[in-house]
Design an enzyme around this catalytic site. Structure first.
Site, PDB file in Angstrom:
ATOM      1  N   ASP A 245      40.795  36.593  44.924  1.00  0.00           N
ATOM      2  CA  ASP A 245      39.902  37.085  44.440  1.00  0.00           C
ATOM      3  C   ASP A 245      39.200  36.829  43.167  1.00  0.00           C
ATOM      4  O   ASP A 245      38.702  37.472  42.325  1.00  0.00           O
ATOM      5  CB  ASP A 245      40.063  38.611  44.194  1.00  0.00           C
ATOM      6  CG  ASP A 245      40.263  39.570  45.612  1.00  0.00           C
ATOM      7  OD1 ASP A 245      39.135  39.136  46.398  1.00  0.00           O
ATOM      8  OD2 ASP A 245      41.041  40.307  45.852  1.00  0.00           O
TER       9      ASP A 245
ATOM     10  N   ASP B 227      36.196  39.393  53.472  1.00  0.00           N
ATOM     11  CA  ASP B 227      36.065  39.378  51.922  1.00  0.00           C
ATOM     12  C   ASP B 227      36.174  37.995  51.293  1.00  0.00           C
ATOM     13  O   ASP B 227      35.292  37.978  50.132  1.00  0.00           O
ATOM     14  CB  ASP B 227      36.829  40.608  50.999  1.00  0.00           C
ATOM     15  CG  ASP B 227      37.274  41.489  52.054  1.00  0.00           C
ATOM     16  OD1 ASP B 227      37.509  41.624  53.241  1.00  0.00           O
ATOM     17  OD2 ASP B 227      37.628  42.799  51.439  1.00  0.00           O
TER      18      ASP B 227
END
Ligand code: GLY
Length: 394
Positions: free
Chosen positions: A109, A173
């Protein structure tokens, strides 16, 4: 007479559509007020605003949490629009607060965490302090790519609903962190980072997407990059279409086209947009239910905000431009209405209400979420830029 009537109709239609245009200045003025109050409420820069806890209190998270970059990023967007030096200072402070994550190799991330705050800060101010932090962070992220698998590993292990463990899970994602690697490839001249993005995106096209252009949430890879399982983690079911996952995928492939100009990514993004916009369960206000296969349950404003931002960029690349722009405009109108937008001083000073973080885990269901605010502000800026361009042309 007939012409006169048509003229009136046209006039009314134009007036109605003009009325519906979003007042971006007003939206940013109220966002700035909310975030001034948010800034006053925060104890220090070690814990970042995330959402609302079940007891109504503000949920704060550390810099290692995947959302730590969105607050700094949102502050930069407010500075960009308002030019208010207090927001520039706050944005700098909250961006530098994530810098230790540049060495974090345990998460995929880092794009969210580093590029949303520092990338926006660098774009707006060219502060030389931001660049090396991001370049180190991009290298850390790239350590999670195995060339023999062809994809970046999202999590260090994952247990599916049946309790079976997988060592190399990739979530949709993850497409969102490629933008960061493209930036680093350009800045550093390291072409391997660019190629890594292509490889990851191409495998994701193959293994995450179903024939109807909905996306699985998690694909678990094994030896030699073999696909072992397609699962969900945050969606309603393995075979369902988790709304935010569809939003991440759409945004990710729009970025793929922006960065490569390869038409296969543009066509792919358009097909994802079609899945979303033509879906029978997309509500009239165009803010999706948290999962497309759970109509009637909670809405996810974060998915709506991400979709709006992606559709606005997609509308600049031809094709069904008007459809994408109008859909995004309607999403933003909905989000800017009192149904989704908090009254001043409420909602723990977040801008938007009604998002869903992780419903199967009963976590963050129908709360504000910091990334809903971030993509909402980004979409408003894109919307305004596009409207101004169109006004100049006509
Ligand atoms: N990236 C995690 C989520 O969208 O909830």
């Amino acid at each position: 007479m007939k012409h006169g009537f048509l003229f009136v109709l046209l006039f009314v239609a134009q007036a109605v559509s003009a009325q519906k245009a979003i007042n971006v200045d007003a939206e940013f003025a109220s966002a700035a007020k909310q975030y001034e109050a948010m800034l006053r409420s925060l104890p220090d820069t070690t814990r970042f605003p995330q959402s609302t806890l079940p007891d109504g209190k503000l949920r704060l998270m550390p810099s290692s949490w995947w959302c730590s970059g969105f607050f700094g990023g949102s502050l930069w967007y407010i500075f960009e629009r308002t030019g208010d030096a207090r927001f520039r200072e706050a944005a700098h402070r909250w961006s530098m607060a994530v810098q230790k994550e540049q060495a974090n190799t345990r998460t995929h991330d880092l794009g969210f965490m580093l590029y949303c705050p520092l990338g926006n800060g660098y774009r707006l101010t060219k502060n030389p302090a931001y660049r090396p932090i991001m370049l180190t962070g991009a290298k850390s992220l790239a350590t999670r790519f195995r060339p023999d698998y062809g994809v970046i590993k999202s999590w260090d292990g994952y247990k599916d609903g049946a309790g079976k463990r997988y060592e190399y899970p990739v979530i949709i994602d993850n497409m969102m962190n490629l933008e960061f690697l493209f930036w680093a490839a350009r800045e550093s001249g390291d072409k391997t980072l660019y190629n890594l993005c292509l490889s990851h995106a191409d495998s994701t096209m193959k293994y995450h997407y179903r024939p109807d252009m909905s996306s699985y949430h998690v694909v678990c890879y094994g030896d030699g990059g073999k696909v072992l399982a397609q699962r969900t983690h945050q969606g309603a079911a393995d075979e369902s279409a988790w709304a935010r996952g569809q939003a991440w995928g759409l945004y990710g492939y729009v970025v793929m086209y922006r960065e490569t100009k390869d038409k296969k990514y543009l066509n792919f993004a358009r097909r994802i947009a079609d899945f979303i916009l033509k879906h029978k369960n997309l509500p009239a206000d165009k803010i999706p239910y948290w999962d497309f296969d759970r109509p009637g349950e909670e809405r996810d404003a974060s998915a709506g905000a991400i979709m709006a931002s992606a559709l606005l960029e997609l509308s600049t690349y031809g094709g069904a431009s008007k459809t994408y722009f109008k859909a995004a405009e309607q999403m933003l109108q909905s989000l800017s209405s009192p149904t989704y937008k908090a009254a001043p001083g409420e909602n723990n000073n977040f801008i938007l209400k009604h998002s869903v973080g992780h419903k199967p885990a009963k976590s963050e269901v129908d709360t504000p979420l910091i990334y809903a605010d971030y993509y909402y502000l980004e979409a408003l800026l894109r919307y305004d830029g596009l409207r101004k361009k169109t006004a100049l042309k006509s």
